[in-house]
Design a protein around this motif. Sequence first.
Motif, PDB file in Angstrom:
ATOM      1  N   UNK A  44      52.585  46.344 -16.573  1.00 35.38           N
ATOM      2  CA  UNK A  44      51.757  46.401 -17.789  1.00 35.38           C
ATOM      3  C   UNK A  44      50.320  46.776 -17.426  1.00 35.38           C
ATOM      4  N   UNK A  45      49.806  46.203 -16.371  1.00 32.92           N
ATOM      5  CA  UNK A  45      48.445  46.488 -15.927  1.00 32.92           C
ATOM      6  C   UNK A  45      48.305  47.958 -15.531  1.00 32.92           C
ATOM      7  N   UNK A  46      49.330  48.515 -14.897  1.00 36.30           N
ATOM      8  CA  UNK A  46      49.294  49.914 -14.467  1.00 36.30           C
ATOM      9  C   UNK A  46      49.196  50.867 -15.658  1.00 36.30           C
ATOM     10  N   UNK A  47      49.598  50.402 -16.837  1.00 39.43           N
ATOM     11  CA  UNK A  47      49.497  51.222 -18.050  1.00 39.43           C
ATOM     12  C   UNK A  47      48.164  51.018 -18.773  1.00 39.43           C
ATOM     13  N   UNK A  48      47.266  50.259 -18.159  1.00 36.80           N
ATOM     14  CA  UNK A  48      45.920  50.103 -18.700  1.00 36.80           C
ATOM     15  C   UNK A  48      45.730  48.931 -19.642  1.00 36.80           C
ATOM     16  N   UNK A  49      46.756  48.123 -19.844  1.00 39.03           N
ATOM     17  CA  UNK A  49      46.598  46.960 -20.733  1.00 39.03           C
ATOM     18  C   UNK A  49      46.029  45.788 -19.943  1.00 39.03           C
ATOM     19  N   UNK A  51      45.007  41.536 -20.091  1.00 34.38           N
ATOM     20  CA  UNK A  51      45.546  40.328 -20.702  1.00 34.38           C
ATOM     21  C   UNK A  51      45.043  39.107 -19.954  1.00 34.38           C
ATOM     22  N   UNK A  52      45.252  37.960 -20.525  1.00 30.12           N
ATOM     23  CA  UNK A  52      44.972  36.678 -19.874  1.00 30.12           C
ATOM     24  C   UNK A  52      46.281  36.164 -19.280  1.00 30.12           C
ATOM     25  N   UNK A  53      46.187  35.517 -18.140  1.00 32.05           N
ATOM     26  CA  UNK A  53      47.367  34.970 -17.463  1.00 32.05           C
ATOM     27  C   UNK A  53      47.386  33.456 -17.643  1.00 32.05           C
ATOM     28  N   UNK A  54      48.558  32.925 -17.985  1.00 31.09           N
ATOM     29  CA  UNK A  54      48.738  31.478 -18.163  1.00 31.09           C
ATOM     30  C   UNK A  54      47.650  30.889 -19.047  1.00 31.09           C
ATOM     31  N   UNK A  55      47.513  31.442 -20.218  1.00 28.95           N
ATOM     32  CA  UNK A  55      46.456  31.026 -21.145  1.00 28.95           C
ATOM     33  C   UNK A  55      47.050  30.441 -22.421  1.00 28.95           C
ATOM     34  N   UNK A  56      46.251  29.614 -23.074  1.00 31.00           N
ATOM     35  CA  UNK A  56      46.638  29.074 -24.378  1.00 31.00           C
ATOM     36  C   UNK A  56      46.381  30.134 -25.435  1.00 31.00           C
ATOM     37  N   UNK A  57      47.407  30.525 -26.179  1.00 29.90           N
ATOM     38  CA  UNK A  57      47.149  31.481 -27.257  1.00 29.90           C
ATOM     39  C   UNK A  57      46.298  30.857 -28.368  1.00 29.90           C
ATOM     40  N   UNK A  58      46.551  29.592 -28.670  1.00 23.09           N
ATOM     41  CA  UNK A  58      45.805  28.877 -29.700  1.00 23.09           C
ATOM     42  C   UNK A  58      45.072  27.711 -29.048  1.00 23.09           C
ATOM     43  N   UNK A  68      48.722  36.695 -22.371  1.00 18.27           N
ATOM     44  CA  UNK A  68      48.157  36.600 -23.718  1.00 18.27           C
ATOM     45  C   UNK A  68      47.259  37.804 -23.960  1.00 18.27           C
ATOM     46  N   UNK A  69      47.567  38.513 -25.034  1.00 21.54           N
ATOM     47  CA  UNK A  69      46.763  39.645 -25.489  1.00 21.54           C
ATOM     48  C   UNK A  69      46.071  39.170 -26.768  1.00 21.54           C
ATOM     49  N   UNK A  70      44.860  38.624 -26.625  1.00 19.73           N
ATOM     50  CA  UNK A  70      44.181  37.988 -27.761  1.00 19.73           C
ATOM     51  C   UNK A  70      43.897  38.923 -28.937  1.00 19.73           C
ATOM     52  N   UNK A  71      43.257  40.073 -28.718  1.00 17.69           N
ATOM     53  CA  UNK A  71      42.939  40.899 -29.894  1.00 17.69           C
ATOM     54  C   UNK A  71      44.182  41.345 -30.661  1.00 17.69           C
TER      55      UNK A  71
END
Length: 155
Positions: A44-49, A51-58, A68-71
């Motif tokens: 996913x990172x290689x495609x330019x996206x 993200x947060x790793x091991x994060x609380x979405x809420x 987690x992709x917040x936006x």
Amino acid sequence: MPTSDEDPWSPPDGSWASSAARRRNMQAIRSRDTKPERLIRRLVHAQGLRYRVSAKPLPDLRRTADMVFRPAKVAVFIDGCYWHGCPKHYVPPKTNPGYWSDKVARNVERDRDTNQQLIDAGWTVLRFWEHDSPEACADQIIVAVSRLRRSRNKS
């Protein structure tokens, strides 16, 4: 704190661990940064996206997603076959089956609850099994995040 005579690997009083060896084994199991997670993240990172790793979405949800992709409001979970009760690969334990089967059942129920809470808050939840193709998982993540980012930018 154990005294010098005590085995430092012996389970504490009242521990569910059946032996010192079992306790060491259980402590070594990774809850994050597993091989399937790392492979999918790399793709996913290689495609330019990003993200947060091991994060609380809420903020009020006491659970973390693997990515987690917040936006875009996308939460990704890569579930282990044993711990999350994969219908294809879960094998009930032979040692202490009552405890472990109940634990897995609670995990499955918590996963369902997590999904519902995130959906109710407007999030997209993507769940994959550790045995799923990392490439296929990454492709689904990229498509979902890209689509949601475009639709949110139009609004």
